[in-house]
Design an enzyme around this catalytic site. Structure first.
Site, PDB file in Angstrom:
ATOM      1  N   ASP A 139      30.876  38.754  43.607  1.00 29.35           N
ATOM      2  CA  ASP A 139      31.673  38.537  42.395  1.00 29.35           C
ATOM      3  C   ASP A 139      33.163  38.460  42.679  1.00 29.35           C
ATOM      4  O   ASP A 139      33.943  38.088  41.801  1.00 29.35           O
ATOM      5  CB  ASP A 139      31.389  39.648  41.379  1.00 29.35           C
ATOM      6  N   ASP A 448      21.015  48.711  33.386  1.00 28.19           N
ATOM      7  CA  ASP A 448      19.708  49.140  33.879  1.00 28.19           C
ATOM      8  C   ASP A 448      18.966  49.973  32.839  1.00 28.19           C
ATOM      9  O   ASP A 448      17.814  49.687  32.494  1.00 28.19           O
ATOM     10  CB  ASP A 448      19.870  49.919  35.188  1.00 28.19           C
TER      11      ASP A 448
END
Length: 734
Positions: A139, A448
């Site tokens: 990223d 998550d």
């Protein structure tokens, strides 16, 4: 004829009996405490001395603690353990392909050498190399990381065959060469080949070091997409299975300041689309960039569940525990997250399955695509949900079960990469279901937890696989500052879910069983610990300074209830620690860390969540620092707290210690001179308990002179805060 099972379940019936008995007894005690608190205020004339505001704060704190404890008790209802039978798996040709997703975001905090060790360990998994594809998401768009993965590929052409030839379990070269040599019997040439590989690894490290100096560890939040199939211009053609290489793909999605990128969840969703076009494997392993594969058989262990005939249709993911190689003996910061992976996740495994835990899990691609992939959905609806890429839409109708194809036609490679860059554009997800119904979800920075919860609500299940040899090993923060900053980020995201329409105890009811709702509710409500801890560390102490008792007399039968509740809480935690191989020192450290996090990470996380709820603050994400400071690591290993942290983190801790020191000394003096031990003992003991739990803070303020002590400026600021609390408390309460 029914095939032999690929795994088995074991239930500890004695543990179940003890846990459930404790739950019922402790619940009865809490109910009696509520009865006491209400009746004493309404009907007992002696309690009229307690002002209304302190009484409300204490009572609401006790109610909230009771609620959170009740949610937490669901983890103890039916803990189980699992074991697998690798020898019963189908032949390699029949195993399904696997994609590995590894995410990195900052070459400074996440050094490329550490990231490449994770990549190499994934490439070295004991799995057919033709059925393995490794995707690295960068990223930061770092030139250094791109250079490093090319170098890792070149070194991997030596390392991967070596690992396969000698069945090396630890595929991480840095970890492998740092440990004693594994026993490989009388295999000819092993010692010499190992030395040669180690020499090549040192050369690889040196090339990365030189590149770091010349290229620099630069990162950018404004860069075009860069996707490359590593080694595609020089495909390996070999007859030996040991010489075959998994496919490796470098992915740096396009990022622009004007478009939201949704942090790690956005990165994972780009990998989902890119991998869907290139390999489209039915199962995906997700790893943090510092979490290397310590046991090369983890993929086969996961397949023992995913390929099981009884559960394969409903199983979404197999979660392995996060374990860390840099944990000290006493783990003063609870960096191992021991209680989560040793007590809580086995408890959830006995229900519908554990929470998705960010890394170390094998997930089914189909589960992430949601209902939008159903066969009767037309092309227009598919594009509305998955976006306009025709190549990606075609991947939805097929699932790869064959080996990786060697793409040696440059025109095909160019066309393929052009399509993958298209699905990586920041605008690709606009007006689609990505992040809402498809892929990893965006409504929380803890993607998550939230994604796992929604998967369970959709009817999917999960399992917890905790083999004797850790499947994965990583590094955890080993200083107070990083621990609390990481905890603040996690707790912000958790409370965001609790305050949203997806609150587990509301949204989950009717979608998942009650006990599963309670487990998810505990985690999302955990940041609210800050309220009762702050209240109980201030209000009874202010009442003590004013001679107002808030707990029963020692001679009262009601005092026994508080004593039982206190000892029961400490005792069951001690039992959990000792039965899982811990020590009384670890038990005490976990209490200390819980109190520390409650007044800092939980507090600031809750504050951030409420500010975002009212639109005052935007979500942010800072990667956890993977670079360890030598002096801080040394103190951690010696069990010495390092207080090199911002005043914002230290002030709450020091303020409460000062306040409780004053109230304790005052209470002892007043009770000794004027009597009243029986009435004020509960408050005096509470201050004493807070002080002994937080002794390292006292030591850091008064006794230590080293670099890791609490700075005098933080102490002075906290002293002023304590005085302000005393002044405001007296004015408001009394």
């Amino acid at each position: 004829m029914e095939a032999f099972p690929l795994h088995q379940i074991a239930v500890d019936k004695l543990l179940v009996y003890i846990n459930r008995s404790h739950t019922f007894i402790h619940s009865a005690v809490l109910i009696c405490m509520i009865v006491y608190r209400v009746s004493s205020f309404l009907f007992n004339k002696d309690s009229q001395a307690i002002p209304l505001i302190p009484w409300l704060l204490i009572f609401s704190s006790e109610l909230l603690l009771g609620f959170i404890w009740l949610m937490k008790s669901a983890y103890n209802w039916r803990p189980i353990s699992r074991s697998v039978f690798l020898e019963r798996l189908p032949p390699d040709d029949d195993l399904p392909p696997i994609d590995v997703f590894i995410c990195t975001a900052d070459p400074v905090r996440e050094p490329p050498l550490k990231v490449m060790n994770t990549v190499l360990s994934s490439m070295a998994l004991d799995y057919p190399p033709g059925k393995l594809s490794v995707y690295l998401s960068d990223d930061a768009g770092s030139s250094l990381t791109l250079y490093a993965i090319h170098e890792a590929w070149d070194f991997g052409r030596l390392w991967i065959p070596f690992c396969r030839k000698y069945a090396i379990k630890n595929g991480c070269p840095e970890a492998y060469f740092s440990t004693t040599i594994e026993d490989h019997g009388n295999k000819i040439g092993f010692q010499e080949e190992r030395k040669n590989i180690e020499v090549e690894y040192e050369k690889f490290k040196e090339r990365l070091r030189i590149a770091g100096e010349s290229i620099g560890a630069k990162s950018s939040q404004d860069h075009p997409a860069m996707i490359e199939i590593i080694g595609s211009k020089d495909p390996v053609i070999a007859d030996s299975d040991n010489a075959k290489m998994p496919r490796v793909v470098y992915v740096s999605r396009e990022k622009r300041p004007s478009h939201p990128h949704n942090f790690k969840a956005g990165s994972l969703n780009v990998l989902l689309r890119v991998s869907g076009i290139i390999s489209n494997s039915p199962y995906i392993l997700v790893l943090d960039c510092d979490m290397y594969c310590n046991d090369s058989t983890s993929a086969r262990q996961a397949m023992c569940f995913h390929l099981d005939q009884k559960m394969r249709s409903s199983l979404a993911f197999v979660q392995f525990p996060q374990k860390f190689g840099n944990i000290s003996k006493n783990d003063i910061y609870d960096a191992a997250l021991r209680y989560i992976f040793v007590v809580m996740w086995p408890g959830m495994d006995g229900l519908r399955g554990p929470i998705l835990s960010g890394t170390c899990f094998y997930i089914k691609r189909e589960a992430l695509y949601g209902r939008s992939r159903e066969k009767d959905v037309d092309l227009v609806q598919l594009k509305q949900s998955f976006g306009p890429s025709n190549e990606f839409l075609r991947s939805l109708k097929r699932t790869s079960h064959s080996d990786n194809k060697v793409i040696d036609d440059q025109d095909s490679v160019t066309a393929l990469l052009q399509e993958t860059r298209f699905v990586g554009f920041p605008t690709y997800e606009t007006n689609t279901a990505w992040g809402k119904e498809i892929g990893f979800l965006y409504d929380s920075v803890v993607e998550d937890y939230f994604t796992g919860f929604i998967l369970h609500c959709r009817g999917w299940s999960s399992v917890f696989c905790n083999p004797q040899r850790p499947a994965f090993l990583g590094s955890s923060p080993t200083n107070l500052s990083d621990t609390l900053i990481q905890g603040t980020r996690w707790n912000t995201g958790l409370l965001e879910v609790f305050l949203s329409r997806f609150c587990p105890i509301i949204y989950g009811l009717g979608r998942v069983p009650l006990l599963d709702c309670m487990c998810y509710a505990y985690f999302s409500a955990q940041p609210l610990y800050c309220f009762p801890v702050w209240c109980l560390a201030i209000v009874p102490q202010l009442c003590l300074l004013n001679g107002i008792p808030v707990y029963p007399r020692v001679s009262s039968p009601w005092f026994i209830l508080y004593s039982v509740a206190f000892l029961s809480t400490l005792g069951i935690h001690l039992w959990d620690v000792l039965r899982t191989g811990g020590t009384t020192r670890i038990w005490w450290n976990e209490w200390r860390v819980w109190m520390t996090k409650s007044v800092t990470a939980y507090f600031y996380g809750s504050l951030d969540a409420f500010l975002k709820l009212f639109g005052v603050k935007e979500a942010s994400f800072v990667p956890t620092n993977k670079v360890a400071d030598g002096e801080q690591v040394k103190r951690y290993q010696l069990g010495i707290y390092d207080f090199q942290a911002s005043t914002m983190l230290l002030a709450p801790l020091v303020t409460l210690v000062i306040l409780n020191t004053v109230s304790f000394i005052w209470g002892i003096g007043k009770s000794s001179l004027a009597g009243g031990w029986g009435e004020l003992f509960g408050q005096i003991f509470l201050s004493f308990f807070i002080l002994i739990v937080n002794y390292p803070i006292i030591e850091g303020m008064m006794l230590r002179k080293d670099k890791g002590r609490i700075p005098p400026s933080a102490t002075l600021f906290s002293l002023a805060c304590s005085f302000l609390i005393l002044l405001l408390g007296y004015t408001a309460f009394f």
